[in-house]
Design an enzyme around this catalytic site. Structure first.
Site, short mmCIF file in Angstrom:
data_model
loop_
_atom_site.label_atom_id
_atom_site.label_comp_id
_atom_site.label_asym_id
_atom_site.label_seq_id
_atom_site.Cartn_x
_atom_site.Cartn_y
_atom_site.Cartn_z
N TYR A 211 101.51 75.35 -0.10
CA TYR A 211 102.21 74.29 0.65
C TYR A 211 103.21 73.53 -0.22
CZ TYR A 211 98.63 71.59 -1.76
OH TYR A 211 97.83 71.05 -2.75
N GLU B 51 97.90 75.78 -11.95
CA GLU B 51 97.56 74.58 -11.17
C GLU B 51 96.54 73.70 -11.90
OE1 GLU B 51 99.09 73.94 -8.30
OE2 GLU B 51 100.11 75.86 -8.09
C1 SIN Z 1 100.82 74.70 -3.70
O1 SIN Z 1 101.97 75.03 -3.91
O2 SIN Z 1 100.19 75.17 -2.73
C2 SIN Z 1 100.09 73.75 -4.61
C3 SIN Z 1 100.90 72.59 -5.05
C4 SIN Z 1 102.04 72.92 -5.98
O3 SIN Z 1 101.85 73.66 -6.96
O4 SIN Z 1 103.15 72.45 -5.74
#
Ligand code: SIN
Length: 193
Positions: free
Chosen positions: A27, A104
């Site tokens: 997301y 992450e």
């Molecule tokens: C994601 O992209 O789903 C996690 C948040 C990010 O790394 O921006």
């Protein structure tokens, strides 16, 4: 329009095991820079959550002394968050996840989630996982007025680029998907001022 064709369903969060890892819901940066091998990529949503710039980034889009803001999922019982679901090759899921755990590592953890996708036969649901930054994690920033968020974003840059580019790239990717996200759009508008 994608978002009209789904049936109501409760979002379920549960403990994640590596065998759930075939579908990953992105997301944030995972929408516009997946950088993972995948078999299939589909627009998808998760119900009961909304996207918010409530997580500090000290390792990608900011520095420890001037953190940037990146997105996390905030509970929103009547809302949903659109993104992209990636299906991984079964035999590769563990190693892909291990790489994502490193990427992450700034406060995100794996969260089991029900993902809804559009298929030829209509809405399809799959158990999968996403990376969630819960309140209380060491980089949790929480809510702030949009002007304050915009000035923090405008000032931040990190090894992955400027924080403003993260916001604009996310906004562009959502526009391409036909997704209206008022929080992202409001921030882009403030950055343009
Ligand atoms: C994601 O992209 O789903 C996690 C948040 C990010 O790394 O921006």
């Amino acid at each position: 329009m994608l978002r009209k064709s789904f049936h109501p369903a409760a979002v379920q969060s549960r403990v994640v095991t590596p065998t759930d890892a075939c579908w990953i819901f992105g997301y944030g940066s995972l929408i516009f820079r997946p950088a993972i091998p995948f078999v299939e990529r589909r627009p998808a949503r998760v119900r009961g959550w909304t996207r918010r710039f409530w997580q500090w980034s000290t390792d990608h889009r900011g520095q420890p002394w001037r953190p940037g803001r990146v997105v996390t999922l905030a509970p929103a019982p009547d809302d949903c968050c659109w993104g992209i679901a990636y299906r991984l090759e079964e035999g590769e899921a563990e190693s892909v996840l291990a790489g994502l755990d490193v990427r992450e590592c700034g406060g995100y953890v794996r969260m089991g989630i029900e993902i809804e996708m559009n298929g030829e036969a209509g809405a399809e649901r799959a158990a999968g996982l996403t990376y969630q930054a819960w309140p209380g994690n060491r980089n949790y920033a929480g809510p702030a007025p949009i002007d304050e968020i915009a000035s923090q974003v405008a000032a931040a840059t990190g090894p992955s680029g400027t924080n403003a580019d993260y916001v604009r790239d996310l906004d562009a990717a959502l526009n391409t998907l036909g997704v209206a996200d008022t929080h992202v759009a409001a921030l882009v508008a403030k950055l343009g001022e």
